[in-house]
Design a protein around this motif. Structure first.
Motif, mmCIF file in Angstrom:
data_model
loop_
_atom_site.group_PDB
_atom_site.id
_atom_site.type_symbol
_atom_site.label_atom_id
_atom_site.label_comp_id
_atom_site.label_asym_id
_atom_site.label_seq_id
_atom_site.Cartn_x
_atom_site.Cartn_y
_atom_site.Cartn_z
ATOM 1 N N PRO A 139 3.381 4.157 -1.322
ATOM 2 C CA PRO A 139 3.702 4.701 -2.751
ATOM 3 C C PRO A 139 5.115 4.677 -2.949
ATOM 4 O O PRO A 139 5.675 5.483 -3.260
ATOM 5 C CB PRO A 139 3.128 6.334 -2.563
ATOM 6 C CG PRO A 139 3.360 6.530 -1.133
ATOM 7 C CD PRO A 139 3.183 5.389 -0.116
ATOM 8 N N ASN A 144 0.961 -1.178 0.238
ATOM 9 C CA ASN A 144 0.015 0.005 0.018
ATOM 10 C C ASN A 144 0.720 1.328 0.054
ATOM 11 O O ASN A 144 0.182 2.306 -0.065
ATOM 12 C CB ASN A 144 -0.954 0.073 1.140
ATOM 13 C CG ASN A 144 -2.257 -1.115 0.925
ATOM 14 O OD1 ASN A 144 -2.776 -1.052 0.079
ATOM 15 N ND2 ASN A 144 -2.388 -1.736 1.952
ATOM 16 N N LYS A 200 -1.149 0.107 -7.935
ATOM 17 C CA LYS A 200 -1.421 1.237 -8.863
ATOM 18 C C LYS A 200 -0.410 1.267 -9.873
ATOM 19 O O LYS A 200 -0.488 1.410 -10.939
ATOM 20 C CB LYS A 200 -1.638 2.518 -8.013
ATOM 21 C CG LYS A 200 -1.945 3.694 -8.871
ATOM 22 C CD LYS A 200 -3.596 3.730 -9.104
ATOM 23 C CE LYS A 200 -4.090 4.875 -9.822
ATOM 24 N NZ LYS A 200 -4.247 6.132 -9.255
ATOM 25 N N ALA A 201 0.833 1.016 -9.367
ATOM 26 C CA ALA A 201 2.105 1.004 -10.344
ATOM 27 C C ALA A 201 2.083 -0.035 -11.152
ATOM 28 O O ALA A 201 2.236 0.135 -12.316
ATOM 29 C CB ALA A 201 3.254 0.872 -9.536
ATOM 30 N N TYR A 221 -0.644 1.117 -13.835
ATOM 31 C CA TYR A 221 -0.036 1.920 -14.846
ATOM 32 C C TYR A 221 1.047 1.182 -15.909
ATOM 33 O O TYR A 221 0.982 1.392 -17.179
ATOM 34 C CB TYR A 221 0.910 2.856 -14.108
ATOM 35 C CG TYR A 221 -0.225 4.227 -13.697
ATOM 36 C CD1 TYR A 221 -1.331 4.282 -14.192
ATOM 37 C CD2 TYR A 221 0.324 5.011 -12.507
ATOM 38 C CE1 TYR A 221 -2.226 5.414 -13.673
ATOM 39 C CE2 TYR A 221 -0.437 5.958 -11.919
ATOM 40 C CZ TYR A 221 -1.671 6.116 -12.539
ATOM 41 O OH TYR A 221 -2.832 7.158 -11.881
ATOM 42 N N LEU A 238 -2.379 8.575 -17.438
ATOM 43 C CA LEU A 238 -1.752 8.913 -16.040
ATOM 44 C C LEU A 238 -2.491 10.166 -15.783
ATOM 45 O O LEU A 238 -2.500 10.781 -14.817
ATOM 46 C CB LEU A 238 -0.240 9.153 -16.467
ATOM 47 C CG LEU A 238 0.660 8.106 -16.497
ATOM 48 C CD1 LEU A 238 1.940 8.619 -16.900
ATOM 49 C CD2 LEU A 238 0.613 7.155 -15.360
ATOM 50 N N ALA A 252 5.589 8.023 -12.363
ATOM 51 C CA ALA A 252 4.743 8.049 -11.177
ATOM 52 C C ALA A 252 5.345 7.220 -9.922
ATOM 53 O O ALA A 252 6.112 6.465 -10.159
ATOM 54 C CB ALA A 252 3.492 7.040 -11.655
ATOM 55 N N ARG A 253 4.834 7.569 -8.821
ATOM 56 C CA ARG A 253 5.192 6.725 -7.468
ATOM 57 C C ARG A 253 3.899 6.458 -6.896
ATOM 58 O O ARG A 253 3.167 7.462 -6.490
ATOM 59 C CB ARG A 253 5.741 7.894 -6.676
ATOM 60 C CG ARG A 253 7.496 8.179 -7.023
ATOM 61 C CD ARG A 253 8.097 8.928 -5.995
ATOM 62 N NE ARG A 253 9.612 8.846 -6.245
ATOM 63 C CZ ARG A 253 10.164 9.528 -7.134
ATOM 64 N NH1 ARG A 253 9.344 10.536 -7.928
ATOM 65 N NH2 ARG A 253 11.442 9.636 -7.375
ATOM 66 N N GLU A 254 3.808 5.299 -6.943
ATOM 67 C CA GLU A 254 2.275 4.640 -6.305
ATOM 68 C C GLU A 254 2.768 3.596 -5.653
ATOM 69 O O GLU A 254 3.845 3.027 -5.330
ATOM 70 C CB GLU A 254 1.516 4.450 -7.733
ATOM 71 C CG GLU A 254 0.992 5.745 -8.459
ATOM 72 C CD GLU A 254 0.221 6.514 -7.802
ATOM 73 O OE1 GLU A 254 -0.521 5.934 -6.642
ATOM 74 O OE2 GLU A 254 -0.058 7.529 -8.376
ATOM 75 N N SER A 255 1.302 3.185 -5.042
ATOM 76 C CA SER A 255 1.308 1.731 -4.378
ATOM 77 C C SER A 255 1.622 0.504 -5.404
ATOM 78 O O SER A 255 1.476 0.830 -6.941
ATOM 79 C CB SER A 255 -0.031 1.416 -3.864
ATOM 80 O OG SER A 255 -0.818 1.292 -4.897
ATOM 81 N N TRP A 288 6.596 2.668 -5.147
ATOM 82 C CA TRP A 288 7.030 1.981 -6.495
ATOM 83 C C TRP A 288 7.174 3.126 -7.564
ATOM 84 O O TRP A 288 6.085 4.026 -7.330
ATOM 85 C CB TRP A 288 6.101 0.803 -6.796
ATOM 86 C CG TRP A 288 6.281 -0.129 -6.000
ATOM 87 C CD1 TRP A 288 5.471 -0.599 -4.714
ATOM 88 C CD2 TRP A 288 6.835 -1.532 -6.208
ATOM 89 N NE1 TRP A 288 6.107 -1.727 -4.213
ATOM 90 C CE2 TRP A 288 6.909 -2.544 -5.131
ATOM 91 C CE3 TRP A 288 7.827 -1.642 -7.312
ATOM 92 C CZ2 TRP A 288 7.813 -3.477 -5.216
ATOM 93 C CZ3 TRP A 288 8.654 -3.074 -7.256
ATOM 94 C CH2 TRP A 288 8.332 -3.843 -6.322
ATOM 95 N N ARG A 289 8.105 2.839 -8.328
ATOM 96 C CA ARG A 289 8.383 4.047 -9.280
ATOM 97 C C ARG A 289 7.834 3.467 -10.751
ATOM 98 O O ARG A 289 8.403 2.268 -10.986
ATOM 99 C CB ARG A 289 9.723 4.334 -9.285
ATOM 100 C CG ARG A 289 10.168 5.282 -8.204
ATOM 101 C CD ARG A 289 11.778 5.674 -7.981
ATOM 102 N NE ARG A 289 12.557 5.251 -8.804
ATOM 103 C CZ ARG A 289 13.174 6.350 -9.458
ATOM 104 N NH1 ARG A 289 12.969 7.573 -8.894
ATOM 105 N NH2 ARG A 289 13.782 6.045 -10.356
#
Lengths: 169, 98
Positions: free
Chosen positions: B23, B21, B77-78, B81, B48, B71-74, B25-26
């Motif tokens: 954020p 959960n 979500k990563a 994307y 995006l 993006a930097r996300e969970s 992950w790039r």
């Protein structure tokens, strides 16, 4: 090729030669979308079903297989859509084609054209040098033909992207 | 313009952990010689939700520096994307942020 906005989307006009190319491109896509990734050439497989980054992302074999299954599912839906377009395009092939692309399908149309470009470039080893080379510098007919198709698809994509832009006139 | 519908996912057996959960992950998009600049901008906007300006900036970063973190996300979500960008032909990876 001409394209303009209309109420429901984008109205395209293709002369018979352009129409014939469009049919050939999309027939090939439909065929190749139905092929299992393992049976595609390594180059096309890498373009459409790349495993790049999978290990670094910590995907298990099961996760990766599920990932590929989902990508195939998308492409199966694209193939279905393309097949319905082909049916319309193939009537009276000798005539110019007047065709309306629904607005909600424009993203799929773009993705399909881009997939074709990526697959042909990968399979023919076309990189930056070949893309920017003059015609005379490309002696091989097959390579020249692939580059021409890639550029024609690019021109169509540019037209659609420009019309898609809400700030475009 | 709506994007392409997400296919129905098989129910995953693993549960999200705290780290999934985060954020942390790039999402990285890499340069390639075939994708059109205008198409990359279009995809960044579609997938995006970037503004035209932001999409242009990231596209130019990809073009000139070879890659861009978009993006930097969970983790989940990563991954979404990653898949959506890859499906549209952009060379994309995800990696854990340091």
């Amino acid at each position: 090729v001409q394209v303009t906005r209309c109420d429901s989307g984008y109205e395209w006009v293709f002369d018979p030669a352009e129409r014939s190319l469009l049919i050939s491109v999309f027939e090939r896509l439909v065929r190749e979308y139905q092929v299992a990734p393992k049976d595609l050439s390594a180059e096309v497989r890498d373009a459409w079903y790349s495993s790049r980054g999978s290990r670094e992302a910590g995907q298990s074999t099961e996760d990766f297989e599920e990932w590929i299954r989902q990508l195939r599912q998308f492409r199966g839906e694209y193939a279905h859509k393309a097949a319905s377009w082909l049916q319309a395009w193939k009537a009276d092939e000798q005539e110019p084609l007047f065709w309306v692309l629904d607005r909600e399908d424009s993203d799929i149309f773009l993705t399909l054209m881009n997939d074709y470009r990526l697959a042909r470039a990968a399979e023919m080893g076309i990189g930056e040098r070949e893309m920017e080379a003059s015609w005379e510098a490309i002696p091989d007919d097959k390579l020249r033909s692939a580059i021409a198709e890639i550029h024609i698809m690019a021109a169509m994509m540019e037209c659609l992207i420009r019309l898609n832009d809400p700030s475009a006139g | 313009m709506p994007g392409v519908a997400e296919p129905k996912k098989k129910k995953r057996t693993r549960h999200l952990t705290h780290s999934e959960n985060d954020p942390g992950w790039r999402v990285i998009v890499w340069n390639d010689p075939v994708n059109l600049m205008s198409y990359v901008v279009h995809v960044f906007r579609q997938v995006l939700g970037f503004s035209e300006t932001k999409a242009q900036q990231h596209m130019l970063e990809v073009h000139h520096q070879g890659k861009s973190c978009v993006a930097r996300e969970s983790r989940e979500k990563a991954e979404l994307y990653w898949q959506q960008l890859q499906l549209r032909g952009l060379k994309t990876t995800i990696e854990r942020s340091n």
